[in-house]
Motif scaffolding. Structure first.
Motif: not given
Length: 241
Positions: A138-164
């Motif tokens: 959630p939050g990475c829907e606007g990216l069309a490139d698969n590599e960009a979605r991978k980078a966004c996925f990894n970043q969101k996972i790290q943010e989720h871990i830090k916040n919780n």
């Protein structure tokens, strides 16, 4: 004139003999006293059984019980009605369900057109690194490139871990720290499942599982145009500062 003693009346003449005799008598008396034994005499008891000649036995007074006469039976009614107890019962025929060699069973013929063939889709599990279309966080829907979605996925996972992230208090008191490796799957419905963990202590492992279980639902990944299960792994480092 000098007096002379008569040897016949001299008392000290046999004094030695008398001394020996007296000593012998004393020793004999002492020996007898030492050897004297006394025995306790047992008292004899005589048991006397007293038997009374006159025995007065009290005989209990009994009363004769007279037979009780039962009351007479009730009188028969004046009018006796005869009721017919024979009723007609319909017999139910039970047919046997067993088959025999004489019974012919027709073969069931099914047309080919009536058979419906359903193709069962096989669930595919693909690692995150080689998936054709990665799951969309959630939050990475606007990216069309698969590599960009991978980078966004990894970043969101790290943010989720830090916040919780919350260091277990018991682990802090015991001084437990280390890195927990967590591997989980994002199934074809976009939900987190099959969380596996490996770490130095159960307290840290439980905290890592709690953080990953809080991940939101995602858009599932696709492999060859079909939704697929994606396997993802992330290390969570517990360090006390």
């Amino acid at each position: 004139m000098e007096l002379k003693k008569n040897p016949q009346v001299d008392l000290s003449r046999d004094s030695g003999l008398y001394f020996v005799i007296g000593l012998t008598i004393v020793l004999f008396a002492v020996w007898r006293m030492l050897e004297h034994k006394t025995y306790s005499t047992a008292e004899e008891f005589v048991t006397i059984m007293q038997v009374m000649d006159d025995i007065d036995e009290e005989v209990p007074v009994t009363h004769m019980q007279t037979n009780f006469t039962p009351p007479p039976p009730p009188a028969a009614p004046d009018v006796i009605s005869i009721v017919e107890d024979m009723e007609e019962v319909e017999e139910t025929l039970i047919e046997s369900t067993e088959s025999s060699q004489d019974i012919y069973v027709n073969d069931a013929v099914v047309a080919v057109d009536e058979v419906e063939v359903v193709e069962e889709e096989e669930e595919i599990t693909v690692p995150f690194a080689v998936i054709e279309e990665v799951p969309i966080f959630p939050g990475c829907e606007g990216l069309a490139d698969n590599e960009a979605r991978k980078a966004c996925f990894n970043q969101k996972i790290q943010e989720h871990i830090k916040n919780n992230f919350k260091y277990p208090s018991t682990a802090l008191e015991l001084g437990i720290q280390g890195k927990v490796y967590v591997q989980f799957e994002i199934n074809s419905k976009g939900k987190v499942a099959h969380i596996n963990k490996r770490g130095p202590d159960k307290l840290l492992e439980d905290e890592a599982v709690r953080i990953i279980a809080m991940l939101p639902n995602m858009t599932p990944g696709n492999q060859r145009g079909r939704p697929a299960t994606v396997r993802y792994g992330v290390p969570i480092n517990f360090v006390m500062q």
